[in-house]
Design a protein around this motif. Sequence first.
Motif, PDB file in Angstrom:
ATOM      1  N   LEU A   8      34.193 -32.806 141.650  1.00 14.20           N
ATOM      2  CA  LEU A   8      33.008 -32.374 140.877  1.00 14.20           C
ATOM      3  C   LEU A   8      32.878 -31.052 140.356  1.00 14.20           C
ATOM      4  N   ARG A   9      33.628 -30.235 141.075  1.00 12.27           N
ATOM      5  CA  ARG A   9      33.323 -28.596 140.583  1.00 12.27           C
ATOM      6  C   ARG A   9      34.191 -28.711 139.188  1.00 12.27           C
ATOM      7  N   ALA A  10      35.467 -29.629 138.995  1.00  7.93           N
ATOM      8  CA  ALA A  10      36.081 -29.669 137.906  1.00  7.93           C
ATOM      9  C   ALA A  10      35.369 -30.311 136.658  1.00  7.93           C
ATOM     10  N   ALA A  11      34.625 -31.316 137.050  1.00  9.00           N
ATOM     11  CA  ALA A  11      33.756 -32.075 136.065  1.00  9.00           C
ATOM     12  C   ALA A  11      32.785 -31.101 135.451  1.00  9.00           C
ATOM     13  N   ARG A  12      32.158 -30.289 136.382  1.00  7.99           N
ATOM     14  CA  ARG A  12      31.125 -29.498 135.759  1.00  7.99           C
ATOM     15  C   ARG A  12      31.775 -28.214 135.080  1.00  7.99           C
ATOM     16  N   TYR A  13      32.862 -27.732 135.588  1.00 11.04           N
ATOM     17  CA  TYR A  13      33.592 -26.898 134.500  1.00 11.04           C
ATOM     18  C   TYR A  13      33.843 -27.326 133.145  1.00 11.04           C
ATOM     19  N   LEU A  14      34.214 -28.614 133.027  1.00 10.86           N
ATOM     20  CA  LEU A  14      34.636 -29.007 131.841  1.00 10.86           C
ATOM     21  C   LEU A  14      33.325 -29.100 130.932  1.00 10.86           C
ATOM     22  N   LYS A  15      32.172 -29.621 131.599  1.00 12.89           N
ATOM     23  CA  LYS A  15      31.016 -29.838 130.809  1.00 12.89           C
ATOM     24  C   LYS A  15      30.519 -28.426 130.358  1.00 12.89           C
TER      25      LYS A  15
ATOM     26  N   ARG B 281      26.225 -39.376 139.133  1.00  9.25           N
ATOM     27  CA  ARG B 281      25.361 -38.831 139.642  1.00  9.25           C
ATOM     28  C   ARG B 281      24.806 -37.723 139.984  1.00  9.25           C
ATOM     29  N   GLU B 282      26.159 -36.833 140.278  1.00  9.38           N
ATOM     30  CA  GLU B 282      25.912 -35.360 140.604  1.00  9.38           C
ATOM     31  C   GLU B 282      26.462 -34.538 139.827  1.00  9.38           C
ATOM     32  N   ALA B 283      27.196 -34.878 138.846  1.00  6.43           N
ATOM     33  CA  ALA B 283      27.846 -33.538 138.300  1.00  6.43           C
ATOM     34  C   ALA B 283      27.637 -34.028 136.451  1.00  6.43           C
ATOM     35  N   ASP B 284      27.766 -35.056 136.258  1.00  3.62           N
ATOM     36  CA  ASP B 284      28.025 -35.165 134.753  1.00  3.62           C
ATOM     37  C   ASP B 284      27.295 -37.012 134.338  1.00  3.62           C
TER      38      ASP B 284
END
Length: 361
Positions: free
Chosen positions: A92-99, A130-133
């Motif tokens: 999730l942390r990685a997905a948020r970083y990409l976004k 659901r939680e990041a992207d």
Amino acid sequence: MEDRRFSGVLEKAAEQAIDRDEALLLFCESEEFSAAQELFKTASLVRNKLLGTTFRWTGGIASVLTCNLQPLCLYCPYWTQPKEPLSMEEILRAARYLKEHGVRDYHLSAGTTLGSDGREMVEIVETIRREADADSTITVNCGAALSMESIIELKNLGVTRIGASFETINRKLFDEVKPGDSFEEKEKLCRMVCEAGLELGSGLLAGVGCTDCKDDCAIVNGGKVTKSRYEDYVDFMFFIRQYPNLKSVYVSRFFPFTGIPMTEHPRCSAMEGARIIAVMRLVLRDIRIGPAAGWSYDDIPLWVAAGGGNEIGGIHITREPPYKGSWYMHQALDYRDHLEYRNTVSIATRFLKEMGIEVRY
């Protein structure tokens, strides 16, 4: 005589797909650098005509699931590096970083568990949504470890492409270097992905096969040529194009990591990798073709000149390796909370601009 045949094949390739013998001839004749330049010129012209000169940034998160192949593929760096996958919180942390950094098209790479129905991958994508992207384009690759039910669920979650990477379709070589994997299951996965109406991606590993098989020859356009890995490369291209939903193929370059069973096998050169990309462009024409493992950002001008595109990986996030800060990547690497963030966007943008390529998010 050879030069005229070579030039004639390139003239044809500028307008239409080449056949198997013509692809083999291009490989054999382009060992000369001047001929390779002509090959690259034709391949890049075809890329520009069919896909344009605008590339799209992509990203990657790896590895999100453990690889349970027994044994591991003989070229895999996991022989020497930890196999611990990212936790859900790290994903999730990685997905948020990409976004946050504008990359809205990325892949989730995972190890393979043969016989798995892929439920774990479905749950990962569900949690990301659901939680990041909620809306980025996501592709997944977990080998032959998905059921049709899971493929449909992934499609419903907005996954657009699923990867089935053969690396080689030479069955003898496949069994030798991928003894824990299943060729038949990969074929089955390809069929299911196409039946589900999703895009299919695949991959080839360059340089893993025979380097000098002089005892076994092929006939190309009436002339005898040494049979080598070139035939494996061409066979892969004509095998993979049978799948109607094929949209992307990556080309990795073998690297002899210390500690893997193939440590003594020679490294695949950047030139050979680029020639594969160029010939593949002239066979498969309008799909996305680009580099994967074994390349660095320093290689961008070469594979772009060879007709690669029209995607480029800008950000890759993975588990922090046992070593840190490879000297040639130091400007692009950042380490936080046991993760490695490899962000080459600024460097790659400059290199691509020099090649006349525009990049968009």
